[in-house]
Design an enzyme around this catalytic site. Sequence first.
Site, PDB file in Angstrom:
ATOM      1  CB  SER A  25      -5.946   0.384  13.977  1.00 51.54           C
ATOM      2  OG  SER A  25      -6.843   1.381  14.393  1.00 51.54           O
ATOM      3  N   GLY A  77      -1.137   7.595   1.471  1.00 54.69           N
ATOM      4  CA  GLY A  77      -1.206   7.756   2.926  1.00 54.69           C
ATOM      5  C   GLY A  77       0.077   7.382   3.652  1.00 54.69           C
ATOM      6  CB  ILE A  78       0.458   5.556   6.851  1.00 56.46           C
ATOM      7  CG1 ILE A  78      -0.341   6.569   7.672  1.00 56.46           C
ATOM      8  CG2 ILE A  78       1.558   4.929   7.688  1.00 56.46           C
ATOM      9  CD1 ILE A  78      -1.365   5.930   8.577  1.00 56.46           C
ATOM     10  N   GLY A  79       1.525   4.519   3.977  1.00 50.87           N
ATOM     11  CA  GLY A  79       2.431   3.671   3.202  1.00 50.87           C
ATOM     12  C   GLY A  79       3.360   4.503   2.332  1.00 50.87           C
ATOM     13  N   GLY A  88       0.820  -1.216   0.000  1.00 51.34           N
ATOM     14  CA  GLY A  88       0.000   0.000   0.000  1.00 51.34           C
ATOM     15  C   GLY A  88       0.852   1.262   0.000  1.00 51.34           C
ATOM     16  CB  ALA A  89       4.319   1.870  -1.115  1.00 49.88           C
ATOM     17  CG  ASN A  90      -1.150   3.304  -3.844  1.00 50.53           C
ATOM     18  OD1 ASN A  90      -1.111   2.271  -3.195  1.00 50.53           O
ATOM     19  ND2 ASN A  90      -2.272   3.938  -4.117  1.00 50.53           N
ATOM     20  CE1 TYR A 105      -9.088  -0.711   9.639  1.00 49.28           C
ATOM     21  CE2 TYR A 105      -9.630   0.457  11.656  1.00 49.28           C
ATOM     22  CZ  TYR A 105      -8.759   0.226  10.600  1.00 49.28           C
ATOM     23  OH  TYR A 105      -7.569   0.917  10.516  1.00 49.28           O
TER      24      TYR A 105
HETATM   25  P1  NAP Z   1      -4.850   4.808   2.751  1.00 45.34           P
HETATM   26  O1  NAP Z   1      -4.280   6.126   2.379  1.00 45.34           O
HETATM   27  O2  NAP Z   1      -6.222   4.462   2.290  1.00 45.34           O
HETATM   28  O3  NAP Z   1      -3.842   3.669   2.289  1.00 45.34           O
HETATM   29  C1  NAP Z   1      -4.214   2.324   2.289  1.00 45.34           C
HETATM   30  C2  NAP Z   1      -3.367   1.606   1.267  1.00 45.34           C
HETATM   31  O4  NAP Z   1      -3.754   0.218   1.256  1.00 45.34           O
HETATM   32  C3  NAP Z   1      -3.562   2.143  -0.156  1.00 45.34           C
HETATM   33  O5  NAP Z   1      -2.330   2.152  -0.818  1.00 45.34           O
HETATM   34  C4  NAP Z   1      -4.482   1.089  -0.773  1.00 45.34           C
HETATM   35  O6  NAP Z   1      -4.366   0.974  -2.166  1.00 45.34           O
HETATM   36  C5  NAP Z   1      -3.913  -0.153  -0.097  1.00 45.34           C
HETATM   37  N1  NAP Z   1      -4.801  -1.295  -0.262  1.00 45.34           N
HETATM   38  C6  NAP Z   1      -6.116  -1.386   0.034  1.00 45.34           C
HETATM   39  N2  NAP Z   1      -6.595  -2.582  -0.362  1.00 45.34           N
HETATM   40  C7  NAP Z   1      -5.554  -3.248  -0.923  1.00 45.34           C
HETATM   41  C8  NAP Z   1      -5.413  -4.507  -1.530  1.00 45.34           C
HETATM   42  N3  NAP Z   1      -6.453  -5.339  -1.687  1.00 45.34           N
HETATM   43  N4  NAP Z   1      -4.200  -4.885  -1.991  1.00 45.34           N
HETATM   44  C9  NAP Z   1      -3.137  -4.055  -1.884  1.00 45.34           C
HETATM   45  N5  NAP Z   1      -3.220  -2.836  -1.335  1.00 45.34           N
HETATM   46  C10 NAP Z   1      -4.414  -2.442  -0.873  1.00 45.34           C
HETATM   47  O7  NAP Z   1      -4.903   4.624   4.339  1.00 45.34           O
HETATM   48  P2  NAP Z   1      -3.760   4.731   5.476  1.00 45.34           P
HETATM   49  O8  NAP Z   1      -4.358   5.473   6.598  1.00 45.34           O
HETATM   50  O9  NAP Z   1      -2.472   5.184   4.910  1.00 45.34           O
HETATM   51  O10 NAP Z   1      -3.684   3.198   5.927  1.00 45.34           O
HETATM   52  C11 NAP Z   1      -2.455   2.525   6.119  1.00 45.34           C
HETATM   53  C12 NAP Z   1      -2.589   1.597   7.311  1.00 45.34           C
HETATM   54  O11 NAP Z   1      -2.729   2.368   8.510  1.00 45.34           O
HETATM   55  C13 NAP Z   1      -3.793   0.662   7.273  1.00 45.34           C
HETATM   56  O12 NAP Z   1      -3.390  -0.637   7.660  1.00 45.34           O
HETATM   57  C14 NAP Z   1      -4.732   1.232   8.327  1.00 45.34           C
HETATM   58  O13 NAP Z   1      -5.562   0.261   8.904  1.00 45.34           O
HETATM   59  C15 NAP Z   1      -3.741   1.804   9.311  1.00 45.34           C
HETATM   60  N6  NAP Z   1      -4.301   2.820  10.206  1.00 45.34           N
HETATM   61  C16 NAP Z   1      -4.573   4.071   9.742  1.00 45.34           C
HETATM   62  C17 NAP Z   1      -5.096   5.028  10.609  1.00 45.34           C
HETATM   63  C18 NAP Z   1      -5.371   6.433  10.183  1.00 45.34           C
HETATM   64  O14 NAP Z   1      -5.795   7.231  11.026  1.00 45.34           O
HETATM   65  N7  NAP Z   1      -5.151   6.788   8.915  1.00 45.34           N
HETATM   66  C19 NAP Z   1      -5.333   4.695  11.951  1.00 45.34           C
HETATM   67  C20 NAP Z   1      -5.039   3.420  12.389  1.00 45.34           C
HETATM   68  C21 NAP Z   1      -4.502   2.497  11.513  1.00 45.34           C
HETATM   69  P3  NAP Z   1      -5.348   1.858  -3.139  1.00 45.34           P
HETATM   70  O15 NAP Z   1      -4.793   3.257  -3.111  1.00 45.34           O
HETATM   71  O16 NAP Z   1      -5.196   1.176  -4.444  1.00 45.34           O
HETATM   72  O17 NAP Z   1      -6.723   1.783  -2.552  1.00 45.34           O
END
Ligand code: NAP
Length: 306
Positions: free
Chosen positions: A144, A31-33, A27-29, A171
Amino acid sequence: MATTTDTTAWDATRLPDLTGRRALVTGANSGIGFTTADALARAGAHVVFAVRDVERGRTAAARVTGSTEVRRLDLADLVSVREFGEAWQDPIDLLINNAGVMMLPRQQTKDGFERQFGTNHLGHFALTNLLLPYVTGRVVTVSSDAHRWGDARIRFEDLNLTLGYTPRGAYAQSKLANLLFTLELQRRLTESGSPVRALAAHPGYAATNLQSHTGNRLVHLFLMIGNRFFAQDDRAGALPTLYAATQDLPGASYVGPNGFRERRGAPTLVGRSSAASDPVVARRLWTVSEDLTGVRFPSGAGLLRK
Ligand code: NAP
């Protein structure tokens, strides 16, 4: 890896030199990735963007200063995960299980699993076990604070939540599974004499795309207001992952922000729910996950195949 005890001002400028290391970030494209991948590349690592949409991955990687490559990985499709793992050839210093989906309306993966459990847990479970023979350093899995929501537990009797689906409950179960996975992975690594460490991290509350897929306008509005006024940015959200990946911490550690209710702040060791600390449940989840994915813990984990 560096040793740090003062976490008050820890940020990505304090990453050690990672020249010559290889990191894989799911998921490096976005947010946090993305911010994790960017920071690791700036520190000198070669970073593999493991993404489900290669074009978006390339666009993101092009914004990064450093050495990167993009590979297709759909965690919601075990064929894709298996193809990715079977094509892999190189040593991996840091495997960052970051990708995730949150609070979706009821959906399934390609293999028919509830989509949050299937993507966040089972996809990463299979990926990690397939890549483990190549991993030399760390496996960091992003969980999380939601692992505590509603006294979450693993519903072994109904893992796909067919009898009572809620987006929040699904979730919470998936993020609890991330922590139990880390616990049992570390136990197995230790038992097999592997130097590889498994750790977990959570970003607190970070403004990303994660909150955009609920399919519920009211919940969406509520989350967008939260993003705007209460969340930290995605760079701060990546710090617990980066800290877990590079600092001298024991296996099975869990890193999160040190601020009020772990919503924001500098990375530090944090606690977890009693459900996330139960070694019996962790072992059971592991066995069930092996059966569901058909992927098992490899023998000789941590030793390079080639
Ligand atoms: P995000 O910006 O939505 O990033 C999520 C990433 O996961 C995107 O690159 C997405 O790809 C990818 N992904 C989703 N489904 C996938 C699949 N089937 N195969 C491969 N990649 C997939 O959200 P984020 O906040 O950075 O989330 C990163 C992590 O942090 C997650 O595990 C989340 O549960 C955790 N987290 C986040 C928060 C917060 O406040 N943001 C809080 C607690 C935990 P696409 O762009 O193609 O959809």
